[in-house]
Design a protein around this motif. Structure first.
Motif, PDB file in Angstrom:
ATOM      1  N   GLN A 168      38.964 -12.159 -11.613  1.00 27.09           N
ATOM      2  CA  GLN A 168      39.560 -13.395 -12.081  1.00 27.09           C
ATOM      3  C   GLN A 168      38.904 -14.637 -11.349  1.00 27.09           C
ATOM      4  OE1 GLN A 168      43.873 -12.742 -11.118  1.00 27.09           O
ATOM      5  NE2 GLN A 168      44.192 -12.945 -13.314  1.00 27.09           N
ATOM      6  N   PHE A 169      38.626 -14.286 -10.043  1.00 30.80           N
ATOM      7  CA  PHE A 169      37.592 -15.324  -9.235  1.00 30.80           C
ATOM      8  C   PHE A 169      36.312 -15.558  -9.873  1.00 30.80           C
ATOM      9  CE2 PHE A 169      34.342 -16.249  -6.134  1.00 30.80           C
ATOM     10  CZ  PHE A 169      34.790 -17.436  -5.810  1.00 30.80           C
ATOM     11  N   ILE A 170      35.518 -14.701 -10.207  1.00 30.94           N
ATOM     12  CA  ILE A 170      34.188 -14.635 -10.754  1.00 30.94           C
ATOM     13  C   ILE A 170      34.209 -15.256 -12.323  1.00 30.94           C
ATOM     14  CG2 ILE A 170      32.578 -13.255 -11.977  1.00 30.94           C
ATOM     15  CD1 ILE A 170      32.887 -11.234 -10.043  1.00 30.94           C
ATOM     16  N   THR A 171      35.475 -14.839 -13.148  1.00 30.92           N
ATOM     17  CA  THR A 171      35.382 -15.767 -14.415  1.00 30.92           C
ATOM     18  C   THR A 171      36.011 -17.172 -14.338  1.00 30.92           C
ATOM     19  OG1 THR A 171      36.315 -13.192 -15.298  1.00 30.92           O
ATOM     20  CG2 THR A 171      36.604 -15.343 -16.609  1.00 30.92           C
ATOM     21  N   GLU A 172      36.626 -17.461 -13.586  1.00 33.24           N
ATOM     22  CA  GLU A 172      37.609 -18.694 -13.551  1.00 33.24           C
ATOM     23  C   GLU A 172      37.196 -19.657 -12.523  1.00 33.24           C
ATOM     24  OE1 GLU A 172      41.491 -17.781 -13.088  1.00 33.24           O
ATOM     25  OE2 GLU A 172      41.603 -16.399 -14.889  1.00 33.24           O
ATOM     26  N   ALA A 201      33.980 -18.988 -10.032  1.00 30.83           N
ATOM     27  CA  ALA A 201      32.763 -18.779  -9.145  1.00 30.83           C
ATOM     28  C   ALA A 201      31.698 -19.612 -10.066  1.00 30.83           C
ATOM     29  CB  ALA A 201      32.178 -17.427  -9.193  1.00 30.83           C
ATOM     30  N   VAL A 202      30.870 -20.353  -9.632  1.00 31.55           N
ATOM     31  CA  VAL A 202      29.934 -21.083 -10.228  1.00 31.55           C
ATOM     32  C   VAL A 202      28.891 -20.038 -11.223  1.00 31.55           C
ATOM     33  CG1 VAL A 202      27.580 -22.453 -10.128  1.00 31.55           C
ATOM     34  CG2 VAL A 202      29.605 -22.358  -8.403  1.00 31.55           C
ATOM     35  N   MET A 203      29.041 -20.493 -12.473  1.00 33.86           N
ATOM     36  CA  MET A 203      28.540 -19.668 -13.651  1.00 33.86           C
ATOM     37  C   MET A 203      29.159 -18.280 -13.790  1.00 33.86           C
ATOM     38  SD  MET A 203      24.558 -20.975 -13.447  1.00 33.86           S
ATOM     39  CE  MET A 203      24.247 -20.060 -14.951  1.00 33.86           C
ATOM     40  N   GLY A 204      30.225 -17.906 -13.127  1.00 29.12           N
ATOM     41  CA  GLY A 204      30.823 -16.773 -13.113  1.00 29.12           C
ATOM     42  C   GLY A 204      31.057 -16.091 -14.439  1.00 29.12           C
ATOM     43  N   ARG A 205      31.726 -17.062 -15.297  1.00 30.19           N
ATOM     44  CA  ARG A 205      31.984 -16.540 -16.784  1.00 30.19           C
ATOM     45  C   ARG A 205      30.831 -16.362 -17.429  1.00 30.19           C
ATOM     46  NH1 ARG A 205      36.090 -16.834 -20.289  1.00 30.19           N
ATOM     47  NH2 ARG A 205      35.634 -17.247 -22.403  1.00 30.19           N
ATOM     48  N   PHE A 206      29.768 -17.121 -17.416  1.00 23.98           N
ATOM     49  CA  PHE A 206      28.397 -17.053 -18.007  1.00 23.98           C
ATOM     50  C   PHE A 206      27.776 -15.801 -17.404  1.00 23.98           C
ATOM     51  CE2 PHE A 206      23.865 -18.012 -18.349  1.00 23.98           C
ATOM     52  CZ  PHE A 206      23.533 -17.854 -19.472  1.00 23.98           C
ATOM     53  N   LEU A 207      27.754 -15.582 -16.354  1.00 24.66           N
ATOM     54  CA  LEU A 207      27.042 -14.129 -15.853  1.00 24.66           C
ATOM     55  C   LEU A 207      27.860 -12.865 -16.472  1.00 24.66           C
ATOM     56  CD1 LEU A 207      26.185 -14.758 -11.971  1.00 24.66           C
ATOM     57  CD2 LEU A 207      24.684 -14.413 -13.788  1.00 24.66           C
ATOM     58  N   ARG A 208      29.072 -13.053 -16.415  1.00 22.86           N
ATOM     59  CA  ARG A 208      29.869 -11.936 -17.020  1.00 22.86           C
ATOM     60  C   ARG A 208      29.471 -11.830 -18.479  1.00 22.86           C
ATOM     61  NH1 ARG A 208      35.891 -11.370 -17.175  1.00 22.86           N
ATOM     62  NH2 ARG A 208      35.282  -9.315 -18.121  1.00 22.86           N
ATOM     63  N   GLY A 209      29.520 -12.834 -19.156  1.00 18.65           N
ATOM     64  CA  GLY A 209      29.072 -12.810 -20.582  1.00 18.65           C
ATOM     65  C   GLY A 209      27.952 -12.109 -20.905  1.00 18.65           C
ATOM     66  N   LEU A 249      26.596 -10.216 -10.043  1.00 17.03           N
ATOM     67  CA  LEU A 249      28.085 -10.001 -10.147  1.00 17.03           C
ATOM     68  C   LEU A 249      28.449  -9.367  -8.813  1.00 17.03           C
ATOM     69  CD1 LEU A 249      28.606  -9.202 -13.747  1.00 17.03           C
ATOM     70  CD2 LEU A 249      29.288 -11.232 -12.719  1.00 17.03           C
ATOM     71  N   ALA A 250      27.836  -8.387  -8.419  1.00 11.07           N
ATOM     72  CA  ALA A 250      28.186  -7.299  -7.369  1.00 11.07           C
ATOM     73  C   ALA A 250      28.419  -8.241  -6.109  1.00 11.07           C
ATOM     74  CB  ALA A 250      27.327  -6.324  -6.943  1.00 11.07           C
ATOM     75  N   THR A 251      27.723  -9.396  -5.999  1.00  7.54           N
ATOM     76  CA  THR A 251      28.057 -10.207  -4.613  1.00  7.54           C
ATOM     77  C   THR A 251      29.372 -10.835  -4.652  1.00  7.54           C
ATOM     78  OG1 THR A 251      27.257 -12.162  -5.775  1.00  7.54           O
ATOM     79  CG2 THR A 251      25.532 -10.785  -4.749  1.00  7.54           C
ATOM     80  N   ALA A 252      30.008 -10.797  -5.647  1.00  7.27           N
ATOM     81  CA  ALA A 252      31.532 -11.250  -5.571  1.00  7.27           C
ATOM     82  C   ALA A 252      32.594 -10.213  -5.983  1.00  7.27           C
ATOM     83  CB  ALA A 252      31.591 -12.501  -6.540  1.00  7.27           C
ATOM     84  N   TYR A 253      32.275  -9.362  -6.850  1.00  8.62           N
ATOM     85  CA  TYR A 253      33.165  -8.252  -6.945  1.00  8.62           C
ATOM     86  C   TYR A 253      33.382  -7.317  -6.120  1.00  8.62           C
ATOM     87  CZ  TYR A 253      34.993  -4.233  -9.656  1.00  8.62           C
ATOM     88  OH  TYR A 253      35.926  -3.249 -10.319  1.00  8.62           O
ATOM     89  N   VAL A 254      34.941  -6.679  -5.807  1.00  6.13           N
ATOM     90  CA  VAL A 254      35.314  -6.035  -4.795  1.00  6.13           C
ATOM     91  C   VAL A 254      35.840  -4.761  -5.304  1.00  6.13           C
ATOM     92  CG1 VAL A 254      37.010  -5.945  -2.844  1.00  6.13           C
ATOM     93  CG2 VAL A 254      36.258  -8.269  -3.604  1.00  6.13           C
TER      94      VAL A 254
END
Length: 460
Positions: A71-75, A77-85, A55-60
């Motif tokens: 929002q970008f990670i969740t909506e 990014a590839v598997m972003g929502r799954f990673l946040r979950g 997550l830190a690779t995309a979180y600012v």
């Protein structure tokens, strides 16, 4: 060739020999499934590390970009929502597992001699886990997260002498801002995980030194003079190697934990992002994540004159009791001979459960979703009463007070307020405020107050 390479590597480092010794170290027989929670907690922590790094690779971590990056990670990014979950439910699993592990160690008397420091390091890991959970909530950088930190800073400010300094350290200044987010990010990603790794290493070293505690038996108390000799004799007589005789349970249970976390991440997903942070908006609902919800309820239900005592002494007493448990380091370990230990655990779990249920309902919180009162509730159509009903909603009275079942429950129900208060008394309460109610002298004009009183006077 592989064998020669491994032999050369082990000859230079000794790591493989050390690992074989760790895996083959003897453990008492019949340890059973109650001993799997410690390793499962560590596995949940490693899941947090892996997903956190991803997550830190995309979180600012900046006040202007953090919300958009989530929002970008969740909506997108590839598997972003799954990673946040995974990260969210992994945190929940870590809190639950370490809580169960501490309860198991306490019930089985595994904190007694010679494992007192095992308990102390485990207690420190419990506190660090809660610190990780707390700092992680702000990184969502939505309205709820920001207000939760504001509330925490206000609580820290109650500390005598050092309260204001602690609050400034927490906020990285006098108010919540970009520096606050950067500080929480640094603690959540760097400082606290580093401490966790350090204390976990110390904890495992102590476990290897003193061995896994055997299953307690009634009538076999801990005696410092004889315990080590009896334990060593037990291992020589009936001990089994940790791998595979005991560790296979850890592997099976750990895999089950990861599978459950993954299923929850896929089916439920991460918590939804709220509004973007705006400290000037007072219509916030700063409820913490579920593992802090019970403490939120405790603070909300504490009488006003006891708030400072509970806020200051509550955590101090909890930490002191947690660290002082190993003082009772001899005597019976079996819960059959220590029934009060089971009562203590049951009391703690019940208390947390009751307050958690109260926090989930949160009747003391303003109901910002309340709708304007319909004409059927207002009844009287005179201009003053109609204007008072409108102001009752627009000025936020309805968020805390209910009329005919519509509105909040934070304040008294005003459905029949004119039967217990005169118009003059209503004016005094609005202008001067009361317990948990602000004074509205500066926010309402005399004409507006008279309109609201005219409306409330019809409530009989």
């Amino acid at each position: 060739m592989i064998g020669r390479l491994l032999a050369a590597f082990d000859d230079r480092t000794g790591l493989l020999t050390w690992a074989r010794g760790v895996l083959a170290h003897p453990v008492p027989p019949r340890t059973g499934w109650w001993y799997v929670f410690g390793s499962a907690t560590f596995l949940a922590f490693m899941l947090q590390v892996v997903t956190g790094v991803a997550l830190a690779t995309a979180y600012v971590p900046s006040a202007s970009d953090a919300y958009a990056s989530l929002q970008f990670i969740t909506e997108q990014a590839v598997m972003g929502r799954f990673l946040r979950g995974l990260h969210y439910f992994g945190a929940s699993a870590m809190v639950v597992l370490i809580g169960v592990h501490v309860a198991r160690v306490y019930l089985m008397g595994a904190f007694k001699y010679p494992r007192e420091l095992n308990w102390v390091t485990g207690a420190i890991l419990l506190l660090l886990t809660l610190a990780l959970a707390f700092t992680g909530q702000l990184l969502r950088w939505d309205q709820t997260a920001v207000w939760s930190v504001i509330v925490a800073a206000a609580q820290a400010g109650r500390l005598p002498v050092v309260g204001q300094d602690v609050a400034r350290v927490l906020l990285a200044g006098d108010t919540v801002g970009g520096a606050t987010l950067s500080r929480f990010f640094a603690f959540h990603v760097f400082f606290i995980p580093a401490l966790v790794f350090l204390v976990v290493g110390l904890h495992l070293m102590l476990v290897l030194r003193h061995g896994i505690s055997e299953r307690p038996k009634p009538g076999h108390p801990v005696d410092k003079a004889t315990y080590r000799a009896k334990y060593d004799a037990l291992l020589r007589r009936e001990g089994v190697p940790f791998w595979p005789d005991a560790a296979w349970r850890d592997a099976v249970f750990g895999a089950a934990v990861v599978a459950v976390v993954a299923v929850l991440a896929l089916t439920i997903g991460p918590p939804e992002l709220g509004q973007q942070p705006d400290p000037s908006l007072l219509q916030a609902y700063p409820r913490p994540d579920w593992y802090f919800l019970w403490y939120f309820a405790v603070l909300a239900l504490t009488p006003t004159h006891l708030e400072t005592v509970v806020i200051v002494l509550g955590p101090l007493i909890f930490g002191a009791i947690l660290l002082l448990v190993p003082l009772f380091n001899t005597g019976e370990r079996s819960v059959a001979r220590r029934p009060w230990a089971a009562i203590v655990v049951l009391l703690i779990v019940s208390t947390i459960g009751i307050f958690w249920a109260a926090g989930e309902k949160a009747p003391w919180s303003p109901d910002f979703a309340a709708k304007p009162l319909p004409a059927s509730v207002v009844r009287d159509t005179t201009p003053a009463v109609m204007e008072g009903a409108r102001l009752f909603y627009t000025k936020g009275c309805e968020f805390c007070h209910a009329i005919d079942g519509r509105g909040g429950k934070r304040g008294p129900d005003l459905s029949q307020v004119s039967t217990r208060m005169t118009p003059l008394e209503i004016v005094g309460r609005i202008t001067n405020g009361g317990p948990n109610m602000p004074a509205f002298t500066q926010t309402l004009t005399p004409e507006q107050i008279q309109a609201i009183v005219a409306f409330l006077s019809t409530r009989k």
